[in-house]
Write a protein that holds these residues in place. Sequence first.
Motif, PDB file in Angstrom:
ATOM      1  N   LEU A 194       0.137  -5.967   5.704  1.00  0.00           N
ATOM      2  CA  LEU A 194      -1.325  -5.655   4.896  1.00  0.00           C
ATOM      3  C   LEU A 194      -2.184  -6.636   4.754  1.00  0.00           C
ATOM      4  O   LEU A 194      -2.238  -7.681   3.749  1.00  0.00           O
ATOM      5  CB  LEU A 194      -0.705  -5.080   3.249  1.00  0.00           C
ATOM      6  N   TRP A 195      -3.168  -6.893   5.545  1.00  0.00           N
ATOM      7  CA  TRP A 195      -4.092  -7.927   5.519  1.00  0.00           C
ATOM      8  C   TRP A 195      -5.513  -7.418   5.045  1.00  0.00           C
ATOM      9  O   TRP A 195      -6.244  -8.281   4.552  1.00  0.00           O
ATOM     10  CB  TRP A 195      -4.381  -8.442   7.074  1.00  0.00           C
ATOM     11  N   GLN A 196      -5.592  -6.206   4.498  1.00  0.00           N
ATOM     12  CA  GLN A 196      -6.734  -5.924   3.737  1.00  0.00           C
ATOM     13  C   GLN A 196      -6.356  -5.825   2.347  1.00  0.00           C
ATOM     14  O   GLN A 196      -6.657  -4.948   1.413  1.00  0.00           O
ATOM     15  CB  GLN A 196      -7.211  -4.469   4.212  1.00  0.00           C
ATOM     16  N   VAL A 197      -5.852  -6.943   2.088  1.00  0.00           N
ATOM     17  CA  VAL A 197      -5.369  -7.036   0.782  1.00  0.00           C
ATOM     18  C   VAL A 197      -6.600  -7.716  -0.431  1.00  0.00           C
ATOM     19  O   VAL A 197      -7.072  -8.600  -0.280  1.00  0.00           O
ATOM     20  CB  VAL A 197      -3.938  -8.109   0.737  1.00  0.00           C
ATOM     21  N   PRO A 198      -6.571  -7.107  -1.648  1.00  0.00           N
ATOM     22  CA  PRO A 198      -7.541  -7.476  -2.564  1.00  0.00           C
ATOM     23  C   PRO A 198      -6.936  -8.533  -3.232  1.00  0.00           C
ATOM     24  O   PRO A 198      -5.702  -8.872  -3.415  1.00  0.00           O
ATOM     25  CB  PRO A 198      -7.810  -6.470  -3.555  1.00  0.00           C
ATOM     26  N   GLU A 199      -7.703  -9.090  -4.009  1.00  0.00           N
ATOM     27  CA  GLU A 199      -6.927 -10.462  -5.239  1.00  0.00           C
ATOM     28  C   GLU A 199      -6.092  -9.460  -6.205  1.00  0.00           C
ATOM     29  O   GLU A 199      -6.403  -8.500  -6.681  1.00  0.00           O
ATOM     30  CB  GLU A 199      -8.162 -10.921  -5.935  1.00  0.00           C
ATOM     31  N   ASP A 249       0.940  -1.161  -0.079  1.00  0.00           N
ATOM     32  CA  ASP A 249       0.160  -0.058  -0.126  1.00  0.00           C
ATOM     33  C   ASP A 249       0.891   1.189   0.126  1.00  0.00           C
ATOM     34  O   ASP A 249       1.692   1.453   0.942  1.00  0.00           O
ATOM     35  CB  ASP A 249      -0.812   0.105   1.275  1.00  0.00           C
ATOM     36  N   VAL A 250       0.750   1.967  -1.050  1.00  0.00           N
ATOM     37  CA  VAL A 250       1.551   3.047  -1.119  1.00  0.00           C
ATOM     38  C   VAL A 250       1.522   4.252  -0.452  1.00  0.00           C
ATOM     39  O   VAL A 250       2.282   5.050   0.161  1.00  0.00           O
ATOM     40  CB  VAL A 250       1.345   3.608  -2.646  1.00  0.00           C
ATOM     41  N   ILE A 251       0.281   4.283   0.320  1.00  0.00           N
ATOM     42  CA  ILE A 251      -0.062   5.549   1.441  1.00  0.00           C
ATOM     43  C   ILE A 251       0.341   5.108   2.630  1.00  0.00           C
ATOM     44  O   ILE A 251       1.233   5.760   3.357  1.00  0.00           O
ATOM     45  CB  ILE A 251      -1.477   5.600   1.553  1.00  0.00           C
ATOM     46  N   THR A 252       0.210   3.793   3.219  1.00  0.00           N
ATOM     47  CA  THR A 252       0.745   3.244   4.716  1.00  0.00           C
ATOM     48  C   THR A 252       1.957   2.457   4.576  1.00  0.00           C
ATOM     49  O   THR A 252       2.522   2.404   5.672  1.00  0.00           O
ATOM     50  CB  THR A 252      -0.403   2.513   5.285  1.00  0.00           C
ATOM     51  N   CYS A 253       2.537   2.225   3.390  1.00  0.00           N
ATOM     52  CA  CYS A 253       3.665   1.451   3.211  1.00  0.00           C
ATOM     53  C   CYS A 253       3.692  -0.029   3.817  1.00  0.00           C
ATOM     54  O   CYS A 253       4.546  -0.878   3.723  1.00  0.00           O
ATOM     55  CB  CYS A 253       4.946   2.024   3.875  1.00  0.00           C
ATOM     56  N   LYS A 254       2.410  -0.393   4.095  1.00  0.00           N
ATOM     57  CA  LYS A 254       2.207  -1.881   4.797  1.00  0.00           C
ATOM     58  C   LYS A 254       2.348  -2.773   3.392  1.00  0.00           C
ATOM     59  O   LYS A 254       1.782  -2.395   2.288  1.00  0.00           O
ATOM     60  CB  LYS A 254       0.629  -1.911   5.251  1.00  0.00           C
ATOM     61  N   ALA A 255       2.807  -4.080   3.704  1.00  0.00           N
ATOM     62  CA  ALA A 255       3.001  -5.082   2.696  1.00  0.00           C
ATOM     63  C   ALA A 255       2.305  -6.414   2.879  1.00  0.00           C
ATOM     64  O   ALA A 255       2.245  -6.538   4.234  1.00  0.00           O
ATOM     65  CB  ALA A 255       4.501  -4.986   2.099  1.00  0.00           C
ATOM     66  N   LEU A 256       1.877  -7.150   2.017  1.00  0.00           N
ATOM     67  CA  LEU A 256       1.660  -8.480   2.348  1.00  0.00           C
ATOM     68  C   LEU A 256       2.599  -9.458   2.898  1.00  0.00           C
ATOM     69  O   LEU A 256       2.313 -10.226   3.600  1.00  0.00           O
ATOM     70  CB  LEU A 256       1.162  -9.163   0.995  1.00  0.00           C
TER      71      LEU A 256
END
Length: 1560
Positions: A1182-1187, A1166-1173
């Motif tokens: 990044l658990w709110q991950v889309p397909e 996620d480019v806004i929060t920098c969270k990643a899968l």
Amino acid sequence: MEVSRRKAPPRPPRPAAPLPLLAYLLALAAPGRGADEPVWRAEQTIGAIAVSRADGVFVASGSCLDQLDYSLEHRLSRLYRDQAGNCTEPVSLAPPARPRPGSSFSKLLLPYREGATGLGGLLLTGWTFDRGACEVRPLGNLSLSSLHNGTEVVSCHPQGSTAGVVYRAGTPKGWYLAVAATYALPETETANRCNPAASDRDTAISIKNTEGRSFDTKEEGRLKRRDGGAGSLHFVDAFLWNASVYFPYYPYNYTSGDATGWPSMARIAQSEEVKFQGQAALDCGHGHPYGRRLLLSSSLVEALDVWAGVFSAATGEGQEKRSPATTALCLFRMSEIQARAKNCQWDFSPQEPNCKEDQPEKVQPIASSTMIHSDLTSVYGTVVMNRAVLFLGTGDGQLLKVILGENLTSNCPEVIYEIKEETPVFYKLIPHPEKNSYIYLTAGKEVRRVRVANCNKHKSCSECLTAADPHCGWCHSLQRCTFKDDCVHSENSENWLDISSGAKMCPQIHISQRSKDKTTVTLVGSISARHSGCVVRNVDTGREFCRSAPNEPCTCSMLTAASFKDVLVVDVTFSFGSWHLSKRFNFTNCSSLRECPACIGTGCAWCKSERKCIHPFTACSPSDYYRNQEPCQVAVEKPAPSKAAGGGGFEGKKTNRTNQGRQVFSVKSIEPQKISTLGKSNVIVTGANFTRASDNIVMILKGTSTCDKDVVRVSHVLNDTHMKFSLPSSRKEMKDVCIQFDGGNCSSVGSLSYIALPRCSLIYPATTWISGGQNITIMGRNFDVIDNLIISHELKGNINVSEQCVATYCSFSAPSVKSSKARTNVTVKLKVQETYLDCGSLQYLEDPRFTGYRVDPEVDTELEVKILKENDNFNISKKDIEITLFHGENKQLNCSFENITRNQDLTTILCKIKGIRAASSIASSSKKVHVKLGNLELDVEKESVASPLYFLIGLPILLVIVIFAVAVGVTRHKSKELSRKQSQQLELLESELRKEIRDGFAELQMDKLDVVDSFGTVPFLDYKHFALRTFFPENRDANVKNESLTALDALICNKSFLVTVIHTLEKQKNFSVKDRCLFASFLTIALQTKLVYLTSILEVLTRDLMEQSSNMQPKLMLRRTESVVEKLLTNWMSVCLSGFLRETVGEPFYLLVTTLNQKINKGPVDVITCKALYTLNEDWLLWQVPEFSTVALNVVFEKIPENDSADVCRNISVNVLDCDTIGQAKEKIFQAFLSKNGSPYGLQLNEICLELQVGTRQKELLDIDSSSVILEDGITKLNTIGHYEISNGSTIKVFKKIANFTSDVEYSDDHCHLILPDSEAFQDVQGKRHRGKHKFKVKEMYLTKLLSTKVAIHSVLEKLFRSIWSLPNSRAPFAIKYFFDFLDAQAENKKITDPDVVHIWKTNSLPLRFWVNILKNPQFVFDIKKTPHIDGCLSVIAQAFMDAFSLTEQQLGKEAPTNKLLYAKDIPTYKEEVKSYYKAIRDLPPLSPSEMEEFLTQESKKHENEFNEEVALTEIYKYIVKYFDEILNKLERERGLEEAQKQLLHVKVLFDEKKKCKWM
């Protein structure tokens, strides 16, 4: 005559002509200011300068030597002679009281062997360091190592003298240095600093073999001073003449500053042994009652066999004895010096003395060339066009030029340059080696390249050549007075006229009558008219009378016809290719002129037979028709004014009486004694009997001896004892003044100094209030010549203010300036004579506004009054304000001002009333405070407390009510939303859980990360940046202002002092942890080149820390950074392990960071929060991950000049994710280009655009454009690859933006990427790609991604850990082995038997203090950017690393943090490896002290040039001065630190003086 040019490039426009007075003043007062002259500014005062023939200019300042190009614009190389990276003077050198000799660490600077066949030039340098060492280096580059060196060659005392010259002698020919020096000084302090060997203490002159390994001296190579001689010998110069070496010197007492004998010249033979050929005394005392015994500067004018010297008399303390005759330039014939030199035991002890005289006979100078001046400092002489030219420096920054006549007669010197700061000129003036039009002028910290003449000030040919300056001549093609090199085609002898031609050869247009009926126009002078064409034209009608073609004799003959009598104005033009010469003749008033000179001067003709002035085209007998001026010369000649104008010379210097008949006049004083170069209209002379003289009273001013006297008639005899003179303008110098009554003898009235116009540097304060009355101070110089200080206001005009001025500052009270404007700027001007000098501006603001006051009784005898006012920009001082408190029945008390404190809202003025009774009752009965602020007077009422109090109480209550109401509304809305969402979530939960768990299992078993084995060169940071980032993790700017702190440097090298200071600081309550860390880091930098000493300090402090820890819990020692020693240990490890880190650990560490980045970018980020899968840290998951799916793109790179190589691949296949933003896709495309080609694309990310190509259509891809989805909350969703429906195999073009934007869009809370706002999480989102419901997500479903990331980097991580705790080649790094052995020894000394304690000490000192810091901060080691996400992952790795060193067994349950559980199975294996590592180090043989010392010495040398240690010393001093009293008290109580206490007080004095100097 008018002069112009054709076809040639236009000249730059000349500045507008100033007023006649200003033009004259500029010529007198500020000649050759030369704002465009190149200037080199050194860091310290310049101590030596030399110029080589081909390798530039060498300038020594402080402990540095710079090699500059001839233009002084570029530094070619630098040599640090004392401390690498530091030019500071090792000991602070105060400027001497002139004319005392100055001090310098550089003693010799001699280029030699230049031009020798097959040999390169060499530079011999001599320094005070290493007991007066000399080095020989190649001239080309100072950074090359020295070829030869030796000690005790030059004086090792900064104030001691050294002079030397290098020459060839012997068989075979070798290069020898003849050097004269003051090796031993009488002062005990300086003698202790560098005592020469006993055999060398009396050596005065020696000869050294420069080609020997250590400057060998033969036994016959020394000449000693005579035993019992008067004082030391101060040598000024050394030069070769007629196969001998000459040393000008003078006997000098360095303690008292007095010359103890006469200046002399010592002579030795030019050979490989000292063969003394005698000494001769020099007499340059003419015109001074006590003689001139100091020799300041020396120059050999070899072409004339003449030596020039600047001599000075003593000036006393504060220059009070300086007079117009203090210094003199004297010239001596070398043949006479050689003949008079006697081999006697006067100042030296020759081996075979051969004379009987007790005193040397003094050699007399050439009388005609002697020039007396008030303040000369330097001389350089040369010969130009058979004319002797002397350049002279002065104590007030002037460069004078003297041109000697045929009999070596000095003329009045011309000021060719003036340093506006008026810095004294250095004793050596150096000419440019190739261009004789430049000379190098050194003063203070600056060296300038200055033109040797101001040719362009001469505006005509005759003026140029009459000036008789051999450097200047008239350039016909430029029609200007120039240097020969500046004249185009100067090789053509006809094009450039030098002074030998004389003014008669200047081209002139003449009209003459050849016969009764013909008038002829001709060109006379040096230019042949053969190659010119000429035209004679009537200006009124434009008619040409005649024209001659080029290359024909240019003679226009016109009939003297009656019709030509009406021709009144004629232009005559002679053309020479690109330029032409013209003159306009005006015949309008010919008949009215009655005298021959006036007639022919206007262009008319004089008819002698008719004795009248006629029109030149009118007939007259040719023999009578005189167009040439020579027949009239008798009439125009006037007797030249006598140089002795005004009568007799200066007599009666010691008496003030003049007898004229029976009248007795006396003069006492002159006021003022300093005036500006503009002159002074009211100079007052006091005395007696002035009214008895006739009107014939004159003042005679005599400055430089070779210049004319000024004779000024009295303006007004005021009374019997006072008379007034109006003195003319003059250039800067001191002049003798005498008064002559009725043609009698001239009575001396003392001296008068013409000084430069005042200069302002600072107005403080620069802001005041409109009522005025504030005390304003102007800083600057030469303020003692001001007539008036004026405030210039746009409406009120000029306001005279009363000022109090001394030389360096003026104080005045700001006048009241009432204005309708809130802000008014006025100009401060200084009036000197009729000239107004701008001094800067003063800003007026509205008067201060006071809001109230409070009275607080401190004790019963003291009241504290706080007056509140609105914040403003005024700087109010104690003398600006008066405060009176009124209480009771009109009683009043004066309140003493204490300070002013500025807060966010209000400013508080604090004053105190002391020595009273019943303070509480006075406080309660106080009524008002009367404030007098300059001219502003007002009453301040007591502060009202009630209103603000109610407001402060009511405001929180109101806020609580509002917040409560909002919370209730939000809660109701949320509860409705929640119940609606829950039903949707439950539907998706079960199926989503099944799918994610299965996918996670499959990924763990099947996923493989393709780690790039070859990642190119590891981008290590250089040592300097590594150290700074380690020492100052907060990115503190270490480039603070450089100050001279050399005395402090010596002080902190006292171990007892430094340890005492550290312990004292740590006992101070407000010496925070941050202060301790900063102090330790600055100390590390200050001692970077003294690591052996730093290590000993670390040992002492660690032992002291153990003493403290042993009383409580020894296991806690070094665990936290709460003391200086703990941060010092971190820094020490960083310095000592930097090599090990780079060579052994750096590559696996960089591979770990690279691999981790690859894994993170393999999934959505996620480019806004920098969270990643993919991550190691649950907080960054990044658990709110889309397909998502991978999209393969065919990328085409546009060809750009920055990357135009033929072998660059521009068609590349790049894999991106469909959920990547366009910005993320750019980054992956850039990384793919780098991996494919091995070099970057050549543009920055923000300089390129992506373009989707579909057939012939193109679509620009942007993160945000008109097609971007805007959610219901107004939040914009960033465009992705999927948003543009880009499929596999699509072609993307990379091209350069048309407009080069500085940066991409900064995303805010109004944007989202993968993490959608809560209100949108389960809303239908318009658009094909997002049709349908979003799936429900639970974080715990994705914890397997942590494990997947760990597996991907596991092998790389283990390689890194084992590179840290392994022993390559069975050897531990020196620092680790040394410090671990030190800890083992201390534990044994303290009888600590618990092995866990020592293990914990080692763990706290190495892994905790150093390795964890490195593992968490790769940007300390590599030139990379650490993202917040990478930081989170590295924190997990660092925790696992530290767990491996822990002795406690971890008891982890299922509820333990994932960060701990992730490496739980690996930790036991790591622990065993760590124990083996510690045991292996302990079993290694111990290091010897010499091994460790050698290692530390090598590390010190490696980093000699890395840091400016003065910066660190500056910060250390700030802490010392903050707790100065506490440190001083501690030193007083400690035994053996008395000397350190004295040194500390000395350091503080030096700093205080430095502050004053800086402020002044």
